[in-house]
Design a protein around this motif. Structure first.
Motif, PDB file in Angstrom:
ATOM      1  N   VAL A   3      -9.906 -15.849 -23.677  1.00 52.83           N
ATOM      2  CA  VAL A   3     -10.149 -17.229 -23.231  1.00 52.83           C
ATOM      3  C   VAL A   3      -9.526 -17.346 -21.841  1.00 52.83           C
ATOM      4  O   VAL A   3      -8.340 -17.587 -21.681  1.00 52.83           O
ATOM      5  CB  VAL A   3      -9.557 -18.257 -24.217  1.00 52.83           C
ATOM      6  CG1 VAL A   3      -9.809 -19.675 -23.733  1.00 52.83           C
ATOM      7  CG2 VAL A   3     -10.167 -18.072 -25.602  1.00 52.83           C
ATOM      8  N   ASN A   4     -10.367 -17.099 -20.834  1.00 55.70           N
ATOM      9  CA  ASN A   4      -9.903 -17.112 -19.445  1.00 55.70           C
ATOM     10  C   ASN A   4     -10.886 -17.941 -18.615  1.00 55.70           C
ATOM     11  O   ASN A   4     -11.769 -18.605 -19.159  1.00 55.70           O
ATOM     12  CB  ASN A   4      -9.790 -15.665 -18.934  1.00 55.70           C
ATOM     13  CG  ASN A   4     -11.091 -14.892 -19.177  1.00 55.70           C
ATOM     14  OD1 ASN A   4     -12.170 -15.499 -19.254  1.00 55.70           O
ATOM     15  ND2 ASN A   4     -11.014 -13.593 -19.306  1.00 55.70           N
ATOM     16  N   GLU A   5     -10.732 -17.913 -17.294  1.00 52.56           N
ATOM     17  CA  GLU A   5     -11.601 -18.760 -16.458  1.00 52.56           C
ATOM     18  C   GLU A   5     -13.081 -18.421 -16.618  1.00 52.56           C
ATOM     19  O   GLU A   5     -13.945 -19.274 -16.514  1.00 52.56           O
ATOM     20  CB  GLU A   5     -11.171 -18.661 -14.985  1.00 52.56           C
ATOM     21  CG  GLU A   5     -11.289 -17.261 -14.410  1.00 52.56           C
ATOM     22  CD  GLU A   5     -10.757 -17.179 -12.984  1.00 52.56           C
ATOM     23  OE1 GLU A   5      -9.674 -16.605 -12.784  1.00 52.56           O
ATOM     24  OE2 GLU A   5     -11.440 -17.683 -12.072  1.00 52.56           O
ATOM     25  N   TRP A   6     -13.378 -17.133 -16.908  1.00 54.63           N
ATOM     26  CA  TRP A   6     -14.790 -16.753 -17.048  1.00 54.63           C
ATOM     27  C   TRP A   6     -15.342 -17.189 -18.401  1.00 54.63           C
ATOM     28  O   TRP A   6     -16.509 -17.521 -18.528  1.00 54.63           O
ATOM     29  CB  TRP A   6     -14.957 -15.248 -16.809  1.00 54.63           C
ATOM     30  CG  TRP A   6     -14.455 -14.932 -15.431  1.00 54.63           C
ATOM     31  CD1 TRP A   6     -15.057 -15.287 -14.247  1.00 54.63           C
ATOM     32  CD2 TRP A   6     -13.232 -14.292 -15.084  1.00 54.63           C
ATOM     33  NE1 TRP A   6     -14.289 -14.905 -13.185  1.00 54.63           N
ATOM     34  CE2 TRP A   6     -13.151 -14.270 -13.662  1.00 54.63           C
ATOM     35  CE3 TRP A   6     -12.202 -13.713 -15.800  1.00 54.63           C
ATOM     36  CZ2 TRP A   6     -12.082 -13.713 -12.979  1.00 54.63           C
ATOM     37  CZ3 TRP A   6     -11.138 -13.145 -15.121  1.00 54.63           C
ATOM     38  CH2 TRP A   6     -11.077 -13.144 -13.735  1.00 54.63           C
ATOM     39  N   PHE A   7     -14.463 -17.186 -19.388  1.00 54.59           N
ATOM     40  CA  PHE A   7     -14.877 -17.746 -20.689  1.00 54.59           C
ATOM     41  C   PHE A   7     -15.320 -19.201 -20.472  1.00 54.59           C
ATOM     42  O   PHE A   7     -16.387 -19.613 -20.929  1.00 54.59           O
ATOM     43  CB  PHE A   7     -13.700 -17.678 -21.681  1.00 54.59           C
ATOM     44  CG  PHE A   7     -13.952 -18.415 -22.978  1.00 54.59           C
ATOM     45  CD1 PHE A   7     -14.550 -17.774 -24.054  1.00 54.59           C
ATOM     46  CD2 PHE A   7     -13.599 -19.758 -23.111  1.00 54.59           C
ATOM     47  CE1 PHE A   7     -14.794 -18.458 -25.246  1.00 54.59           C
ATOM     48  CE2 PHE A   7     -13.828 -20.439 -24.305  1.00 54.59           C
ATOM     49  CZ  PHE A   7     -14.423 -19.783 -25.370  1.00 54.59           C
ATOM     50  N   PHE A   8     -14.506 -19.952 -19.732  1.00 51.99           N
ATOM     51  CA  PHE A   8     -14.864 -21.366 -19.535  1.00 51.99           C
ATOM     52  C   PHE A   8     -16.080 -21.516 -18.615  1.00 51.99           C
ATOM     53  O   PHE A   8     -16.840 -22.460 -18.749  1.00 51.99           O
ATOM     54  CB  PHE A   8     -13.654 -22.163 -19.024  1.00 51.99           C
ATOM     55  CG  PHE A   8     -12.646 -22.415 -20.117  1.00 51.99           C
ATOM     56  CD1 PHE A   8     -12.990 -23.197 -21.227  1.00 51.99           C
ATOM     57  CD2 PHE A   8     -11.389 -21.852 -20.077  1.00 51.99           C
ATOM     58  CE1 PHE A   8     -12.087 -23.405 -22.262  1.00 51.99           C
ATOM     59  CE2 PHE A   8     -10.470 -22.056 -21.106  1.00 51.99           C
ATOM     60  CZ  PHE A   8     -10.825 -22.839 -22.201  1.00 51.99           C
ATOM     61  N   GLU A   9     -16.277 -20.541 -17.718  1.00 57.65           N
ATOM     62  CA  GLU A   9     -17.484 -20.604 -16.887  1.00 57.65           C
ATOM     63  C   GLU A   9     -18.730 -20.433 -17.777  1.00 57.65           C
ATOM     64  O   GLU A   9     -19.733 -21.108 -17.590  1.00 57.65           O
ATOM     65  CB  GLU A   9     -17.415 -19.502 -15.823  1.00 57.65           C
ATOM     66  CG  GLU A   9     -18.292 -19.789 -14.638  1.00 57.65           C
ATOM     67  CD  GLU A   9     -18.175 -18.695 -13.574  1.00 57.65           C
ATOM     68  OE1 GLU A   9     -17.566 -17.632 -13.827  1.00 57.65           O
ATOM     69  OE2 GLU A   9     -18.738 -18.909 -12.495  1.00 57.65           O
ATOM     70  N   VAL A  10     -18.618 -19.530 -18.767  1.00 55.06           N
ATOM     71  CA  VAL A  10     -19.736 -19.364 -19.711  1.00 55.06           C
ATOM     72  C   VAL A  10     -19.878 -20.625 -20.567  1.00 55.06           C
ATOM     73  O   VAL A  10     -20.986 -21.086 -20.856  1.00 55.06           O
ATOM     74  CB  VAL A  10     -19.497 -18.137 -20.636  1.00 55.06           C
ATOM     75  CG1 VAL A  10     -20.541 -18.076 -21.743  1.00 55.06           C
ATOM     76  CG2 VAL A  10     -19.481 -16.842 -19.837  1.00 55.06           C
ATOM     77  N   ASP A 213     -19.071  -7.408  -9.239  1.00 49.74           N
ATOM     78  CA  ASP A 213     -17.961  -6.513  -8.851  1.00 49.74           C
ATOM     79  C   ASP A 213     -16.639  -6.885  -9.522  1.00 49.74           C
ATOM     80  O   ASP A 213     -15.585  -6.395  -9.131  1.00 49.74           O
ATOM     81  CB  ASP A 213     -17.771  -6.561  -7.322  1.00 49.74           C
ATOM     82  CG  ASP A 213     -19.029  -6.112  -6.613  1.00 49.74           C
ATOM     83  OD1 ASP A 213     -19.643  -5.130  -7.086  1.00 49.74           O
ATOM     84  OD2 ASP A 213     -19.417  -6.754  -5.620  1.00 49.74           O
ATOM     85  N   ASN A 214     -16.710  -7.749 -10.507  1.00 46.83           N
ATOM     86  CA  ASN A 214     -15.466  -8.226 -11.143  1.00 46.83           C
ATOM     87  C   ASN A 214     -15.431  -7.729 -12.590  1.00 46.83           C
ATOM     88  O   ASN A 214     -16.077  -8.294 -13.476  1.00 46.83           O
ATOM     89  CB  ASN A 214     -15.452  -9.762 -11.072  1.00 46.83           C
ATOM     90  CG  ASN A 214     -14.225 -10.362 -11.723  1.00 46.83           C
ATOM     91  OD1 ASN A 214     -13.587  -9.728 -12.568  1.00 46.83           O
ATOM     92  ND2 ASN A 214     -13.911 -11.584 -11.343  1.00 46.83           N
ATOM     93  N   SER A 215     -14.687  -6.663 -12.822  1.00 47.36           N
ATOM     94  CA  SER A 215     -14.755  -6.028 -14.142  1.00 47.36           C
ATOM     95  C   SER A 215     -14.215  -6.934 -15.256  1.00 47.36           C
ATOM     96  O   SER A 215     -14.699  -6.894 -16.381  1.00 47.36           O
ATOM     97  CB  SER A 215     -14.011  -4.690 -14.134  1.00 47.36           C
ATOM     98  OG  SER A 215     -12.674  -4.923 -13.776  1.00 47.36           O
ATOM     99  N   GLU A 216     -13.240  -7.773 -14.920  1.00 43.66           N
ATOM    100  CA  GLU A 216     -12.685  -8.638 -15.971  1.00 43.66           C
ATOM    101  C   GLU A 216     -13.689  -9.716 -16.391  1.00 43.66           C
ATOM    102  O   GLU A 216     -13.862  -9.995 -17.578  1.00 43.66           O
ATOM    103  CB  GLU A 216     -11.390  -9.292 -15.476  1.00 43.66           C
ATOM    104  CG  GLU A 216     -10.342  -9.306 -16.569  1.00 43.66           C
ATOM    105  CD  GLU A 216      -9.096 -10.046 -16.140  1.00 43.66           C
ATOM    106  OE1 GLU A 216      -8.670 -10.932 -16.903  1.00 43.66           O
ATOM    107  OE2 GLU A 216      -8.576  -9.741 -15.053  1.00 43.66           O
ATOM    108  N   ALA A 217     -14.351 -10.266 -15.386  1.00 41.97           N
ATOM    109  CA  ALA A 217     -15.383 -11.273 -15.701  1.00 41.97           C
ATOM    110  C   ALA A 217     -16.510 -10.623 -16.514  1.00 41.97           C
ATOM    111  O   ALA A 217     -16.971 -11.178 -17.519  1.00 41.97           O
ATOM    112  CB  ALA A 217     -15.935 -11.872 -14.408  1.00 41.97           C
ATOM    113  N   LEU A 218     -16.908  -9.409 -16.101  1.00 41.22           N
ATOM    114  CA  LEU A 218     -18.002  -8.727 -16.815  1.00 41.22           C
ATOM    115  C   LEU A 218     -17.595  -8.380 -18.250  1.00 41.22           C
ATOM    116  O   LEU A 218     -18.415  -8.452 -19.170  1.00 41.22           O
ATOM    117  CB  LEU A 218     -18.425  -7.462 -16.065  1.00 41.22           C
ATOM    118  CG  LEU A 218     -19.117  -7.709 -14.719  1.00 41.22           C
ATOM    119  CD1 LEU A 218     -19.410  -6.386 -14.025  1.00 41.22           C
ATOM    120  CD2 LEU A 218     -20.409  -8.522 -14.874  1.00 41.22           C
TER     121      LEU A 218
END
Ligand SMILES: C[S@@+](CC[C@H](N)C(=O)[O-])C[C@H]1O[C@@H](n2cnc3c(N)ncnc32)[C@H](O)[C@@H]1O
Length: 248
Positions: A3-10, A213-218
């Motif tokens: 649960v990070n910023e990319w989770f919330f972006e999704v 290019d962002n492995s954590e987001a991917l």
């Protein structure tokens, strides 16, 4: 699940934040007989509030919509205003692990797809004191429909939700926690897809491109895809069960 910023972006701007649908909310609500004229509801982990707004529309309830994530509460406020029900919905930001409510201050606790945060048994037992005598608890929880699921989904669930129980086990937990079951049913598969998984899937191609290019987001996006793929393959073996309970 990260649960990070990319989770919330999704997860921002989805119709809802977990499996569910208005028909199921209404079905659970219909079991609440003998409520007072203006019942007090606590909607725990309300998210953007699809069920909150539906409950406000079909009842006279004064609803406390409770969530830890302010953007979901902001979204709920916007939707409630558009639907003309904001006057009966009070938004409270807080942590469901430590409610700050008076004992016996609600006629109904409503919790769709969020009790897993504290744990099914702990939530049923710990929140009971906030209900009036004979108050209701309407709650949906992920359960094994098949007590002997295939190895792949069993292993996956051990990673993401190891405390998932069978329906029979949960019925026993409910009884021992001091509630009587008024009704329970498995949410239809459509309620996973229509308001939750399909809206997520439609966002993923653009997000993958944006974060190429962002492995954590991917990695976060890949977890979402895996979760959905597992349901596509194994939805016969697990599901959300909606229980309507009355405090004994
Ligand atoms: C799976 S979502 C369900 C949301 C909503 N009930 C629905 O069905 O669309 C779980 C919700 O619990 C909220 N949540 C997570 N941890 C929480 C906590 N400790 N206290 C309060 N809310 C929390 C999340 O922000 C999210 O809105």
């Amino acid at each position: 699940m990260r649960v990070n910023e990319w989770f919330f972006e999704v997860h921002n701007d989805l119709p809802r934040e977990g499996p569910g649908d208005m028909r199921s909310t209404r079905r659970a609500y219909r079991m609440l007989t003998g409520l007072p004229e203006k019942p007090r509801f606590l909607d725990v982990g309300c998210g953007p509030g699809m069920q909150t707004i539906e409950l406000a529309k079909i009842s006279n309830a004064e609803i406390t919509a409770f969530d830890v994530h302010q953007p979901f509460l902001d979204e709920l406020a916007k939707r409630a205003k558009n639907e003309g029900v904001s006057e009966r919905i009070r938004l409270v930001r807080g942590d469901m692990n430590c409610f700050d409510f008076e004992v016996k201050s609600f006629d109904v606790i409503w919790c769709e797809g969020a009790i897993f945060v504290v744990g099914f048994e702990k939530g049923l037992r710990g929140w009971s004191k906030f209900l009036v005598d004979r108050g209701y608890f309407a709650v949906s929880e992920l359960c094994w429909i098949d007590p002997n699921p295939p190895r792949e989904i069993k292993a996956y669930m051990m990673e993401v939700y190891s405390s998932a129980k069978t329906v029979k086990e949960n019925l026993q937990i409910i009884k021992e926690a001091g509630y009587q079951v008024k009704d329970y049913f498995v949410l239809p598969e459509s309620s996973w897809w229509e308001n939750y998984y399909l809206p997520i899937l439609s966002k993923l191609p653009a997000l993958k491109k944006k974060h190429k290019d962002n492995s954590e987001a991917l990695a976060t996006i890949a977890e979402e895809e895996k979760k959905i793929e597992m349901f596509r393959r194994y939805s016969k073996h697990y599901g959300y069960v909606f229980y309507t309970l009355q405090k004994e």
